[in-house]
Design a protein around this motif. Structure first.
Motif, mmCIF file in Angstrom:
data_model
loop_
_atom_site.group_PDB
_atom_site.id
_atom_site.type_symbol
_atom_site.label_atom_id
_atom_site.label_comp_id
_atom_site.label_asym_id
_atom_site.label_seq_id
_atom_site.Cartn_x
_atom_site.Cartn_y
_atom_site.Cartn_z
ATOM 1 N N TYR A 151 0.755 -1.101 0.265
ATOM 2 C CA TYR A 151 0.071 -0.277 -0.165
ATOM 3 C C TYR A 151 0.920 1.220 0.066
ATOM 4 N N ALA A 152 -0.009 2.783 -0.562
ATOM 5 C CA ALA A 152 1.264 3.256 -0.682
ATOM 6 C C ALA A 152 0.130 4.726 -0.564
ATOM 7 N N VAL A 153 0.525 5.492 -0.483
ATOM 8 C CA VAL A 153 -0.595 7.426 -0.684
ATOM 9 C C VAL A 153 0.458 7.992 -1.517
ATOM 10 N N PRO A 154 -0.454 8.491 -2.308
ATOM 11 C CA PRO A 154 0.093 9.475 -3.785
ATOM 12 C C PRO A 154 0.313 10.983 -3.482
ATOM 13 N N PHE A 155 0.952 11.623 -2.348
ATOM 14 C CA PHE A 155 0.452 12.742 -2.348
ATOM 15 C C PHE A 155 1.295 13.634 -3.480
ATOM 16 N N ARG A 156 0.502 15.244 -3.609
ATOM 17 C CA ARG A 156 0.865 15.675 -4.488
ATOM 18 C C ARG A 156 0.991 16.911 -3.959
ATOM 19 N N LEU A 157 2.104 17.938 -3.861
ATOM 20 C CA LEU A 157 2.261 19.644 -3.440
ATOM 21 C C LEU A 157 1.595 20.814 -4.211
ATOM 22 N N SER A 158 0.919 21.741 -3.915
ATOM 23 C CA SER A 158 0.244 22.258 -4.817
ATOM 24 C C SER A 158 0.148 23.974 -4.154
ATOM 25 N N SER A 159 0.220 25.134 -4.569
ATOM 26 C CA SER A 159 0.106 26.647 -4.211
ATOM 27 C C SER A 159 0.273 27.245 -5.038
ATOM 28 N N ASN A 160 -0.839 28.446 -4.472
ATOM 29 C CA ASN A 160 -1.058 29.632 -5.305
ATOM 30 C C ASN A 160 -0.867 30.731 -5.366
ATOM 31 N N THR A 161 0.468 30.322 -4.383
ATOM 32 C CA THR A 161 1.288 31.862 -4.345
ATOM 33 C C THR A 161 2.358 32.259 -4.232
ATOM 34 N N ILE A 162 3.088 30.556 -4.353
ATOM 35 C CA ILE A 162 4.312 30.696 -4.505
ATOM 36 C C ILE A 162 4.797 29.218 -5.638
ATOM 37 N N LYS A 163 5.438 29.698 -6.478
ATOM 38 C CA LYS A 163 5.487 28.418 -7.876
ATOM 39 C C LYS A 163 6.513 27.856 -7.335
ATOM 40 N N PRO A 164 5.594 26.399 -8.451
ATOM 41 C CA PRO A 164 6.172 25.146 -8.430
ATOM 42 C C PRO A 164 6.836 24.805 -8.997
ATOM 43 N N ALA A 165 8.292 23.948 -7.896
ATOM 44 C CA ALA A 165 9.213 23.495 -8.893
ATOM 45 C C ALA A 165 9.243 22.782 -10.333
ATOM 46 N N ALA A 166 9.932 22.098 -10.348
ATOM 47 C CA ALA A 166 8.879 20.944 -11.522
ATOM 48 C C ALA A 166 8.968 20.009 -11.595
ATOM 49 N N GLU A 167 7.644 19.618 -12.430
ATOM 50 C CA GLU A 167 6.474 18.490 -11.709
ATOM 51 C C GLU A 167 7.266 17.343 -10.770
ATOM 52 N N SER A 168 7.943 16.704 -11.810
ATOM 53 C CA SER A 168 8.278 15.529 -10.353
ATOM 54 C C SER A 168 8.997 15.353 -8.821
ATOM 55 N N GLN A 169 9.299 17.378 -8.752
ATOM 56 C CA GLN A 169 9.279 17.382 -7.163
ATOM 57 C C GLN A 169 8.311 17.963 -6.495
ATOM 58 N N LEU A 170 6.919 17.110 -7.253
ATOM 59 C CA LEU A 170 5.677 17.805 -6.508
ATOM 60 C C LEU A 170 4.675 17.033 -6.164
ATOM 61 N N TYR A 171 5.184 15.756 -6.252
ATOM 62 C CA TYR A 171 4.723 14.387 -5.925
ATOM 63 C C TYR A 171 5.494 13.267 -5.490
ATOM 64 N N SER A 172 5.057 13.219 -3.808
ATOM 65 C CA SER A 172 6.052 11.817 -3.073
ATOM 66 C C SER A 172 5.049 10.324 -3.074
ATOM 67 N N LEU A 173 5.511 9.571 -3.638
ATOM 68 C CA LEU A 173 4.458 8.060 -2.988
ATOM 69 C C LEU A 173 5.145 7.531 -1.635
#
Length: 295
Positions: A133-155
C-alpha cells in the motif's frame, strides 16, 4: 533660448544617469522562489509499531527568499498509475495529514507536513490482502511558484517495523578476540556493539547472557565444533549494558582473563535476553565471538 533648452536637456540626462546608477540590482541574478517536496518520487518510510507513528514530509522553498504563502498537500490517485500494479491506495482511515495546508514565511526554507499512520492497522491489512500500500501525495500552491513536476509528488510507502534492539554485527563476528600469554595484561578489554533500528530517545537497559544453547545450535547448523569459552576465562561488564538516550548505537564491554584456560580457539556466544523498552530482533539477537588464547 536655445541655450536654456540645451541646459534643461542636459540636466534631464544627468538625472537619468544618476538614477540608473543608484538602481538596486542586487536581485537581478537571484533565483525566483519555488517550492518542492524534499522526499519526492517513490518514498519508502519506516513506520514503527508504537503509538502515534508520525512521518514528516518536508516542503522545501528555494530561491531568493522574497515570497511567502500557503502550500497544500493532497492525495492524487493518478500518481499511482506511474507504478503500474506495484502499489494499492492505502485506505484513508489508516493515515491522517494533521494539517494539509501550511504557511511559509518569506524567510522559511523548510516546513513539514505531519502524517500520522496507523501501523497496526496497516500491518493487519497487508497480512490479509498480501498487497503493498502507498499514499500518492501532491504539493500545490496558489502563491508560490512550483518546482519541476517530478518534485511535486511523493508516493509514500509505509514499511511497518517493530522497534528493536540488536547486535550491530550479529552471527559470527568477523574478527577474533586474542589474548597473548606473553604480551597481554591480566585482563584485556574488548567491545561488542549494539544498535536500535529507530531513533532512540530513552536510556535503554538490556541484559546479555552467555548462550551455550545458541552455540550448540550454530555448530549443528554449520557442521562446526566450536568450543565454549570456559566461564573462568572471561567476565562481562554489566555496567555497560545500556544504550543512552539519543544514541542509536553503543558498545558493551567484556574482558578476557589471561592464564585461566589452555591455549586454543574458543567461542564466546553473547545473546540479548531482555530490554527495558520495545523488543529484541530475533534474527540479530546473538553474536558469536571467536577467542584465541596463544603464547
Amino acid at each position: 533660448m536655445n541655450n536654456t533648452n540645451s541646459l534643461s536637456l542636459l540636466l534631464i540626462c544627468l538625472l537619468a544617469i544618476v538614477a540608473s546608477a543608484c538602481e538596486d540590482r542586487r536581485m537581478n541574478n537571484m533565483a525566483e522562489d519555488k517550492v518542492s517536496l524534499n522526499d519526492f518520487g517513490e518514498n519508502v518510510q519506516k513506520v514503527f509499531k508504537w503509538e502515534n507513528s508520525t512521518y514528516q514530509l518536508r516542503v522545501i522553498k528555494s530561491g531568493a527568499g522574497q515570497t511567502g504563502g500557503e502550500v497544500t498537500l493532497s492525495v492524487d490517485k493518478s500518481v499511482l498509475d506511474k507504478y503500474g500494479d506495484t502499489y494499492t491506495l492505502l485506505p484513508d482511515e489508516l493515515y491522517k495529514v494533521k494539517t494539509p495546508l501550511i504557511s511559509l514565511g518569506k524567510s522559511d526554507y523548510s516546513v513539514p507536513f505531519e502524517i500520522e499512520f496507523n501501523a497496526a492497522g496497516i500491518e493487519a491489512l497487508q497480512a490479509e490482502t498480501k498487497l503493498l500500500y502507498a499514499v500518492p501525495f501532491r504539493l500545490s500552491s496558489n502563491t508560490i511558484k512550483p518546482a519541476a513536476e517530478s518534485q511535486l509528488y511523493s508516493l509514500v510507502v509505509p514499511k511497518i517495523l517493530s522497534p528493536y534492539i540488536h547486535f550491530k554485527t550479529a552471527g559470527l563476528a568477523p574478527d577474533a578476540s586474542t589474548v597473548s600469554l606473553a604480551n597481554s595484561p591480566s585482563e584485556s578489554r574488548f567491545y561488542a556493539f549494539l544498535q536500535t533500528n529507530y531513533h532512540n530517545k530513552t536510556d535503554l537497559r538490556y541484559k546479555v547472557e552467555i548462550s551455550e544453547a545458541a552455540l550448540a545450535a550454530y555448530n549443528l547448523a554449520n557442521g562446526t565444533t566450536h568450543k565454549l569459552l570456559p566461564a573462568e576465562a572471561y567476565k562481562l561488564d554489566e555496567s555497560s549494558f545500556v544504550i543512552a538516550s539519543l544514541n542509536d548505537e553503543q558498545a558493551l564491554s567484556y574482558y578476557l582473563l589471561k592464564g585461566k584456560v589452555a591455549n586454543g580457539e574458543y567461542m564466546l556466544p553473547l545473546k540479548i535476553t531482555s530490554v527495558s523498552k520495545y523488543g529484541i530482533d530475533p534474527a540479530r539477537s546473538t553474536i558469536f565471538i571467536p577467542v584465541k588464547i596463544q603464547d
